[in-house]
Structure formats: C-alpha cells, structure tokens
Write a protein that holds these residues in place. Structure first.
Motif, PDB file in Angstrom:
ATOM      1  N   LEU A 201      44.137  49.316  38.210  1.00 31.45           N
ATOM      2  CA  LEU A 201      42.754  49.261  37.734  1.00 31.45           C
ATOM      3  C   LEU A 201      42.493  50.380  36.734  1.00 31.45           C
ATOM      4  O   LEU A 201      42.743  51.556  37.021  1.00 31.45           O
ATOM      5  N   VAL A 202      41.970  50.020  35.573  1.00 33.53           N
ATOM      6  CA  VAL A 202      41.677  51.005  34.532  1.00 33.53           C
ATOM      7  C   VAL A 202      40.178  51.133  34.276  1.00 33.53           C
ATOM      8  O   VAL A 202      39.749  51.941  33.457  1.00 33.53           O
ATOM      9  N   GLY A 203      39.377  50.358  34.990  1.00 35.19           N
ATOM     10  CA  GLY A 203      37.929  50.441  34.865  1.00 35.19           C
ATOM     11  C   GLY A 203      37.264  49.378  35.720  1.00 35.19           C
ATOM     12  O   GLY A 203      37.870  48.344  36.021  1.00 35.19           O
ATOM     13  N   CYS A 204      36.035  49.647  36.146  1.00 32.94           N
ATOM     14  CA  CYS A 204      35.265  48.715  36.972  1.00 32.94           C
ATOM     15  C   CYS A 204      33.795  48.803  36.576  1.00 32.94           C
ATOM     16  O   CYS A 204      33.337  49.850  36.110  1.00 32.94           O
ATOM     17  N   ASP A 205      33.074  47.721  36.789  1.00 36.55           N
ATOM     18  CA  ASP A 205      31.621  47.791  36.618  1.00 36.55           C
ATOM     19  C   ASP A 205      30.920  46.964  37.671  1.00 36.55           C
ATOM     20  O   ASP A 205      31.502  46.053  38.268  1.00 36.55           O
ATOM     21  N   LEU A 206      29.666  47.322  37.928  1.00 33.38           N
ATOM     22  CA  LEU A 206      28.755  46.577  38.801  1.00 33.38           C
ATOM     23  C   LEU A 206      27.462  46.447  38.005  1.00 33.38           C
ATOM     24  O   LEU A 206      26.794  47.443  37.725  1.00 33.38           O
TER      25      LEU A 206
ATOM     26  N   MET B  71      47.918  39.093  38.531  1.00 29.45           N
ATOM     27  CA  MET B  71      47.657  40.282  37.722  1.00 29.45           C
ATOM     28  C   MET B  71      48.906  41.117  37.492  1.00 29.45           C
ATOM     29  O   MET B  71      49.020  41.806  36.469  1.00 29.45           O
ATOM     30  N   GLY B  72      49.848  41.107  38.429  1.00 25.23           N
ATOM     31  CA  GLY B  72      51.085  41.866  38.248  1.00 25.23           C
ATOM     32  C   GLY B  72      50.828  43.362  38.149  1.00 25.23           C
ATOM     33  O   GLY B  72      49.886  43.896  38.735  1.00 25.23           O
ATOM     34  N   ASN B  73      51.662  44.015  37.342  1.00 18.94           N
ATOM     35  CA  ASN B  73      51.595  45.475  37.222  1.00 18.94           C
ATOM     36  C   ASN B  73      50.799  45.952  36.015  1.00 18.94           C
ATOM     37  O   ASN B  73      50.641  47.155  35.812  1.00 18.94           O
ATOM     38  N   GLY B  74      50.305  45.037  35.202  1.00 17.09           N
ATOM     39  CA  GLY B  74      49.605  45.426  33.982  1.00 17.09           C
ATOM     40  C   GLY B  74      48.214  45.957  34.263  1.00 17.09           C
ATOM     41  O   GLY B  74      47.687  45.842  35.381  1.00 17.09           O
ATOM     42  N   PRO B  75      47.581  46.554  33.252  1.00 11.23           N
ATOM     43  CA  PRO B  75      46.223  47.091  33.426  1.00 11.23           C
ATOM     44  C   PRO B  75      45.218  45.983  33.717  1.00 11.23           C
ATOM     45  O   PRO B  75      45.296  44.882  33.167  1.00 11.23           O
ATOM     46  N   VAL B  76      44.263  46.290  34.604  1.00 14.22           N
ATOM     47  CA  VAL B  76      43.270  45.309  35.048  1.00 14.22           C
ATOM     48  C   VAL B  76      41.890  45.954  35.019  1.00 14.22           C
ATOM     49  O   VAL B  76      41.722  47.115  35.416  1.00 14.22           O
ATOM     50  N   TYR B  77      40.908  45.187  34.572  1.00 12.06           N
ATOM     51  CA  TYR B  77      39.506  45.610  34.607  1.00 12.06           C
ATOM     52  C   TYR B  77      38.772  44.715  35.598  1.00 12.06           C
ATOM     53  O   TYR B  77      38.961  43.488  35.613  1.00 12.06           O
ATOM     54  N   LEU B  78      37.919  45.295  36.425  1.00 16.68           N
ATOM     55  CA  LEU B  78      37.135  44.569  37.416  1.00 16.68           C
ATOM     56  C   LEU B  78      35.667  44.592  37.004  1.00 16.68           C
ATOM     57  O   LEU B  78      35.079  45.664  36.849  1.00 16.68           O
TER      58      LEU B  78
ATOM     59  N   GLY C   5      25.533  49.074  35.727  1.00 18.72           N
ATOM     60  CA  GLY C   5      24.696  48.456  34.720  1.00 18.72           C
ATOM     61  C   GLY C   5      23.258  48.392  35.204  1.00 18.72           C
ATOM     62  O   GLY C   5      22.976  48.669  36.374  1.00 18.72           O
ATOM     63  N   GLY C   6      22.379  48.023  34.285  1.00 20.30           N
ATOM     64  CA  GLY C   6      22.651  47.439  33.002  1.00 20.30           C
ATOM     65  C   GLY C   6      23.043  45.972  33.100  1.00 20.30           C
ATOM     66  O   GLY C   6      23.551  45.492  34.100  1.00 20.30           O
ATOM     67  N   ASP C   7      22.723  45.231  32.034  1.00 21.78           N
ATOM     68  CA  ASP C   7      23.084  43.818  32.006  1.00 21.78           C
ATOM     69  C   ASP C   7      24.532  43.641  31.559  1.00 21.78           C
ATOM     70  O   ASP C   7      25.189  44.583  31.121  1.00 21.78           O
ATOM     71  N   HIS C   8      25.028  42.402  31.675  1.00 18.47           N
ATOM     72  CA  HIS C   8      26.472  42.173  31.527  1.00 18.47           C
ATOM     73  C   HIS C   8      26.961  42.267  30.085  1.00 18.47           C
ATOM     74  O   HIS C   8      28.170  42.272  29.845  1.00 18.47           O
ATOM     75  N   THR C   9      26.039  42.381  29.136  1.00 15.04           N
ATOM     76  CA  THR C   9      26.453  42.631  27.750  1.00 15.04           C
ATOM     77  C   THR C   9      27.397  43.824  27.676  1.00 15.04           C
ATOM     78  O   THR C   9      28.323  43.849  26.849  1.00 15.04           O
TER      79      THR C   9
END
Length: 323
Positions: free
Chosen positions: A284-289, A237-244, A130-134
């Motif tokens: 993990l299905v996606g990450c952002d900084l 979180m278990g085994n399900g999809p997670v976004y960071l 990013g970019g801002d957190h929007t």
C-alpha cells in the motif's frame, strides 16, 4: 495567491487535556496524534482535503476531515481484532489540511497534486480524509509520478468513471476515468467493490469491465463474508504498488447516512473492515476515506465509522507490527 491557510492548529488535541466537548479554539488532530507541518521523518501521515466543490448531489464533505478528527478522539493505540500496534511500529502524525481553493476546483486539483508530491517525496504514506471523491484524481497523479501505474482497491457505491457530467470533466463522478486516460492505473490490478444503485444505462459498469477492472457489484456481497473475495484480490494485486480508495457511501446509509449520494442495500461496516483487513500484505502506497458529509450525519456515526476505517488502514500498512 492570497488564499488563507486551512492547516490544522499546531497545538495538541484539546480532548486529551480537558475531555469535555472540544468546543474551543484548538483544532483536533486525528486520533489525538501530534501535529507537524510536513511529512518529513514520518512513515505515514493523516492529511485532510476539505472540499465538496466536486459533488453532484448533497454538499458538506468539506467539513468531513474536521468531523472525522473530532470523532477519532475515541480511538486507542491498539487494534483488538488484529493485534496491530501501529504506533509502536511506525512514525505517524497529523499534517493538517491541504490548502485548497474552494472557489476553483481545477486550481484545487493542482494544489492537491503539488501537496502530495511533497508528501510522497519524503517516503511517507498518506492516509487522506476527504473531502469528495474528486481528490483521488490529483492524489493518484502524484502517486503514479512516484510509483508508476498502481493497482487500485476501490470501495464505493459508484464506479466514478463518468466521462463528462453537466459539461465538466473533473468532479467526484469522473476521477477514475481521468486516471485511466492518463495511465495512472494498472488496469489489470483494479477492483471495484460494492457498486450499486440506479444508473443512466442498463449496464453502468460496462466501461470499467472493458478496461480490465474487476467489478464486484453489491449483490455479490450480500449475506456473506468478504474475506474470500479479499484473498482473490491479494492475488490479483500481487507485489506491485496499490492505492486504497474508500468512499463511505459504499456502506449502507442505515449505517453511514452522512454522505452526499447515498444508495440503499449497501455493505455493512463489518464488510468494510473485512475489505481493509484483507489488504494486509499488499504494498500500500496510499489510502483515502472520502465523502463524509457532517450536515447529514446527525449522530456522528458516519464520521466515527470513517475514523475507525482510517485506523484500520493504518494498521495494514507495510511495516506495522502485529502481536
């Protein structure tokens, strides 16, 4: 629409050829990776979203993706701490920037959502600068379309769950309120880490807790390793999809001053790395900084830290080999 393209150049990173200053017409790529136009054929892709039209305090985060790329020239191929070898394991490239509309935040959100639909349709995991957190809101709209409601590891000084700010429902203080309203998050699998600072009420995080989020205020993090916390988060979180989603202002401004809404007494870079490394094994299905603001980053250390945290995110993705 007539909006000019904001994608990075198709050429290789100039540092890899001259090693001097980077002050040339060739755009940098993340970690000197190859550039390609789309996510086709990739397991993971670095992508920039250069906006700060959702900021409420200091602007400048629209320049974050480029500065992170510039500082990433120092990154090497292996993670010496975890022995991860991401570039031996998965196909990775820099796919440039989303073609945002800097005059219209709602249109920008639409553009981000559509861009991430295309990325995710290829099976690629996006690693966003990013970019801002929007930007987390339209990204998670696309992610939830593909995976259903996802778990969220949210590292930040702020909860970003405001309803309306100065009459606006979309901005960098509201993304996770919108995500909950639209059913994008599995609220029992949401953790917010590092929250702190002054607020508009005695309990700024009451709404988060009411949704079922685990709230870890910064006082719970002071003077300790966060490895035990992350063991609990992995169970949650278990085994399900997670976004960071990692806001650089989660770190103390003594370490990362180049951000729009700094708050004192924050996490250390060591704790930031512990959090990300603690996500290894998650789906993990996606990450952002997000929220790197170069105008306030006089040494480049904030962007350098962001680049390293993004590399750590790459290293904990599924299928990455560790020696």
């Amino acid at each position: 629409s007539g909006t000019p393209s904001r994608k990075s150049s198709g050429r290789r990173f100039m540092f890899s050829q001259c090693g001097v200053c980077g002050a040339c017409e060739w755009d940098p790529t993340m970690a000197k990776l190859p550039f390609q136009e789309t996510a086709e054929g990739l397991d993971a892709a670095f992508v920039g979203v250069p906006i700060d039209t959702g900021t409420s305090n200091r602007p400048g985060a629209r320049f974050g993706p480029r500065q992170i790329r510039v500082e990433s020239a120092l990154l090497r191929a292996y993670n010496s701490g975890t022995r991860a070898a991401p570039f031996e394991s998965i196909m990775v490239a820099d796919i440039g920037d989303v073609n945002v509309n800097v005059y219209d935040l709602k249109d920008t959100c639409k553009r981000i959502r559509e861009a991430y639909r295309k990325i995710l349709a290829t099976g690629c995991i996006p690693l966003t600068m990013g970019g801002d957190h929007t930007i987390a809101y339209p990204i998670l709209q696309a992610v939830a379309e593909k995976y259903g409601p996802v778990g969220l590891v949210h590292v930040d000084a702020h909860a970003d769950t405001s309803d309306v700010v100065l009459g606006e429902r979309i901005g960098h203080g509201t993304p996770f309120r919108r995500c909950v309203e639209e059913g994008l998050l599995d609220c029992k699998r949401v953790v917010q880490i590092g929250l702190r600072g002054t607020g508009y009420s005695a309990d700024s995080y009451e709404w988060s807790r009411a949704q079922g989020f685990r709230v870890v205020q910064v006082e719970e993090c002071w003077f300790k390793s966060l490895a035990p916390l992350m063991a609990e988060v992995r169970t949650q979180m278990g085994n399900g999809p997670v976004y960071l989603s990692f806001d650089i202002d989660a770190l103390d401004p003594g370490f990362a001053p180049g951000t729009g809404t700094p708050e004192i007494a924050g996490l250390t870079p060591i704790q930031g790395v512990e959090i990300i490394r603690g996500c290894r094994g998650l789906n993990l299905v996606g990450c952002d900084l997000v929220e790197v603001s170069p105008p306030y980053d006089t040494t480049g250390n904030t962007a350098l830290t962001g680049a390293n945290l993004l590399f750590e995110m790459l290293c904990v993705l599924p299928k990455v080999k560790h020696y």
